[in-house]
Write an enzyme that holds these catalytic residues in place. Sequence first.
Site, PDB file in Angstrom:
ATOM      1  N   ALA A  22       0.833  -1.206   0.000  1.00 49.83           N
ATOM      2  CA  ALA A  22       0.000   0.000   0.000  1.00 49.83           C
ATOM      3  C   ALA A  22       0.869   1.258   0.000  1.00 49.83           C
ATOM      4  O   ALA A  22       0.695   2.152  -0.843  1.00 49.83           O
ATOM      5  CB  ALA A  22      -0.923  -0.013   1.225  1.00 49.83           C
ATOM      6  N   GLY A  23       1.822   1.324   0.925  1.00 48.28           N
ATOM      7  CA  GLY A  23       2.635   2.530   1.054  1.00 48.28           C
ATOM      8  C   GLY A  23       3.547   2.750  -0.140  1.00 48.28           C
ATOM      9  O   GLY A  23       3.627   3.864  -0.673  1.00 48.28           O
ATOM     10  N   SER A 262       0.071 -21.557   2.509  1.00 47.93           N
ATOM     11  CA  SER A 262      -0.810 -20.735   1.677  1.00 47.93           C
ATOM     12  C   SER A 262      -2.160 -21.390   1.372  1.00 47.93           C
ATOM     13  O   SER A 262      -2.258 -22.602   1.180  1.00 47.93           O
ATOM     14  CB  SER A 262      -0.117 -20.455   0.354  1.00 47.93           C
ATOM     15  OG  SER A 262      -1.030 -19.934  -0.560  1.00 47.93           O
ATOM     16  N   ARG A 308     -12.263 -18.599   4.656  1.00 46.57           N
ATOM     17  CA  ARG A 308     -11.376 -18.935   5.767  1.00 46.57           C
ATOM     18  C   ARG A 308     -12.098 -19.056   7.104  1.00 46.57           C
ATOM     19  O   ARG A 308     -11.775 -19.932   7.910  1.00 46.57           O
ATOM     20  CB  ARG A 308     -10.302 -17.869   5.873  1.00 46.57           C
ATOM     21  CG  ARG A 308      -9.393 -17.904   4.686  1.00 46.57           C
ATOM     22  CD  ARG A 308      -8.424 -16.769   4.690  1.00 46.57           C
ATOM     23  NE  ARG A 308      -7.554 -16.912   3.532  1.00 46.57           N
ATOM     24  CZ  ARG A 308      -6.633 -16.033   3.179  1.00 46.57           C
ATOM     25  NH1 ARG A 308      -6.470 -14.937   3.889  1.00 46.57           N
ATOM     26  NH2 ARG A 308      -5.893 -16.235   2.118  1.00 46.57           N
ATOM     27  N   GLU A 424      -3.908  -2.761   4.690  1.00 47.30           N
ATOM     28  CA  GLU A 424      -4.445  -3.478   5.847  1.00 47.30           C
ATOM     29  C   GLU A 424      -4.692  -2.528   7.023  1.00 47.30           C
ATOM     30  O   GLU A 424      -5.456  -2.843   7.935  1.00 47.30           O
ATOM     31  CB  GLU A 424      -3.483  -4.617   6.246  1.00 47.30           C
ATOM     32  CG  GLU A 424      -4.115  -5.588   7.229  1.00 47.30           C
ATOM     33  CD  GLU A 424      -3.279  -6.832   7.506  1.00 47.30           C
ATOM     34  OE1 GLU A 424      -2.396  -7.182   6.688  1.00 47.30           O
ATOM     35  OE2 GLU A 424      -3.522  -7.477   8.553  1.00 47.30           O
ATOM     36  N   ARG A 434     -12.076 -11.544   5.346  1.00 50.10           N
ATOM     37  CA  ARG A 434     -11.471 -11.243   4.040  1.00 50.10           C
ATOM     38  C   ARG A 434     -11.320 -12.521   3.223  1.00 50.10           C
ATOM     39  O   ARG A 434     -10.894 -13.552   3.745  1.00 50.10           O
ATOM     40  CB  ARG A 434     -10.094 -10.611   4.232  1.00 50.10           C
ATOM     41  CG  ARG A 434      -9.351 -10.433   2.929  1.00 50.10           C
ATOM     42  CD  ARG A 434      -8.061  -9.697   3.104  1.00 50.10           C
ATOM     43  NE  ARG A 434      -7.052 -10.448   3.800  1.00 50.10           N
ATOM     44  CZ  ARG A 434      -6.258 -11.376   3.249  1.00 50.10           C
ATOM     45  NH1 ARG A 434      -6.396 -11.700   1.973  1.00 50.10           N
ATOM     46  NH2 ARG A 434      -5.336 -11.986   3.970  1.00 50.10           N
ATOM     47  N   LEU A 440      -3.750  -8.234  -1.084  1.00 50.08           N
ATOM     48  CA  LEU A 440      -2.781  -7.659  -2.023  1.00 50.08           C
ATOM     49  C   LEU A 440      -3.532  -6.773  -3.017  1.00 50.08           C
ATOM     50  O   LEU A 440      -3.090  -5.677  -3.356  1.00 50.08           O
ATOM     51  CB  LEU A 440      -2.029  -8.773  -2.751  1.00 50.08           C
ATOM     52  CG  LEU A 440      -1.269  -9.768  -1.861  1.00 50.08           C
ATOM     53  CD1 LEU A 440      -0.464 -10.749  -2.712  1.00 50.08           C
ATOM     54  CD2 LEU A 440      -0.333  -9.046  -0.903  1.00 50.08           C
TER      55      LEU A 440
END
Length: 636
Positions: A22-23, A262, A308, A424, A434, A440
């Site tokens: 994000a940053g 994963s 999840r 996030e 989520r 991502l």
Amino acid sequence: MPLVNPANKRSIEIIVVGSGLAGASAAATLAEMGYKVKCFCFQDSPRRAHSIAAQGGINAAKNYQNDGDSVYRLFYDTIKGGDYRSREANVHRLAEVSTSIIDQCVAQGVPLAREYGGLLDNRSFGGTQVQRTFYAAGQTGQQLLLGAYSALERQIGMGKVEMFTRHEMLDVVVIENKARGIIARNLITGELERHFGHAVLLGTGGYGNVFYLSTNAMGSNVTAAWKAHKKGAFFGNPCFTQIHPTCIPVSGDHQSKLTLMSESLRNDGRIWVPKKKDDPRIASDIPEDERDYYLERRYPAFGNLVPRDVASRAAKERCDAGYGVGKSKLAVYLDFAANTERYGRIEATKHNIHNPDHETCMRLGHAVIVEKYGNLFDMYAQITGEDPYKLPMRIYPAVHYTMGGLWVDYNLMTTIPGLYALGEANFSDHGANRLGASALMQGLADGYFVIPYTIGSYLSKEIATKPIPLDHPDFVAAEASVKAILDKFISIKGTKSVDFFHKKLGLIMWEKCGMARNAKGLTEAIAEIQQLRKDFWSDVRVPGVVNEFNPELEKAGRVADFIELGELMCIDALNRNESCGGHFREEYQTEEGEALRDDEDYAYVAAWEFQEGVKFELHKEQLKFENIKIAQRSYK
Ligand SMILES: Cc1cc2nc3c(=O)[nH]c(=O)nc-3n(C[C@H](O)[C@H](O)[C@H](O)COP(=O)(O)OP(=O)(O)OC[C@H]3O[C@@H](n4cnc5c(N)ncnc54)[C@H](O)[C@@H]3O)c2cc1C
């Protein structure tokens, strides 16, 4: 959205805290647009942001598989996956820009997996019936971050971004009700610094480490968001935590970190437990008809690819009922044998081997599995000492991601004008749960495509604002209060380490505000955390001094903030008298043990305001569903 013309952009300064997906994407893009950017991270390189750890993939509604995907379907899946607790407008925008993210990353040279013919490949992630997840082996976050990092480095090289590594933001400076800068500590020298910005963006990641054990990087913390919260930014849905179903089980009390296997593994791994309680046999000795593939049994439409929250609860339910495997009995199997054989059969056909025997299929299928998931299997083998090609993996749910975060409006602005939260760190898009491969997507959407447009709405009114001198009384006061807290940590000279308190907090959170919660446990947890806060401030031992490299001091600040956050999470969980997504209140469940929402009373975002004395006031943002019919979630 109002615009800022190129000449004016050159005189506007923006602070970006965070250099994860994000940053980094925001800093690079804003600099490319002409703004003057300062970017901060606490690691020694932007490349070490926690985003580097992401494994499985990134979603986008490209419909390359021609399997019925669309912007609307990604929007719908995300709202439903989040159990109808996210804001429609933000999620729809996310689905819209998802396709541009892939184009952007491919243009940067990110090596996303391709099919033989050269087209980008996709795989499935939970909570969907289409294949829309783009990936780069089991290193998607790493490759995407290298793309964003390259874009950022280019701007650093051109002098348009000034990068401050090994700097930790310890406060946001608010002047006349607008965010105007930050106080950061140089982690090498211990010096405090003041930095001005016309706007401040926080892309500082999630707070899963409040649980002590999580799949997050050890350094991930809530401090930047929490300091902003204490300065007036509301905190949205803090209790919404994602517990990921496929992690390597806890093996003892020596651990400081948990490892994710994963979700992509659920494409080919089948989850099961023995049908017999406390079955002592090893997996390979248990015949097929004595295995309970409980996800396929309970949710035939989505099977092993249920979201999840659903998969985690189902694993807990089986283990609680006595069907768990391994020494601790807190694990279930993730088994690749059936699909290894299936792939082997296909390979055999390709090699003109007719009627291949089981051995041949397994040998040929093994190569396919190695190619698809090799690095993940190696990681599992290195950590557990077991060979997952021979025995099924043992997995159990673990804390992974936080849907809650700073409350933001459609423009990603917090309740402090000029202070934004991305990735996030905000609460924005995922509701109460989520979907895999959507973090991502959201981080890069926020950084590459959302904030570059929406920030103009605020900055267009700031073009006349000159840089505020760093000796302004509000800068001085903010630095003084940061210094007072650091001095306080050193002066306590108590008997217990910072980690001692962090572990205690983590245990309370996991047991009483974890995968299942109830009013009694949460009430107890609040009292226990309040006591822990008192003990911390009177008995923590932080060695060394303030003005030097001092990792224990860094940790002390982070754990102090986690303790306050932990209390708010429990208050939020206690307030929400319903079950939704990752928030499972045991009192509110259907007869079949599924989450039971209360849309009448709780279809809102809980936005908490901090008040003096660690108190919190609740504000409600009512959620309106105009494009999706709100319904009981079903994956059957
Ligand atoms: C093991 C694992 C695997 C994952 N796999 C996937 C996946 O396959 N697909 C998917 O979509 N999601 C995945 N996720 C989730 C995803 O990786 C994260 O949600 C996402 O990368 C967060 O990105 P971010 O930019 O918001 O924050 P981060 O990458 O956490 O970056 C935070 C940045 O903020 C900086 N920072 C923080 N606090 C301060 C401060 N006080 N001062 C200065 N700097 C600060 C840090 O230095 C860092 O640069 C995974 C998560 C984990 C734990």
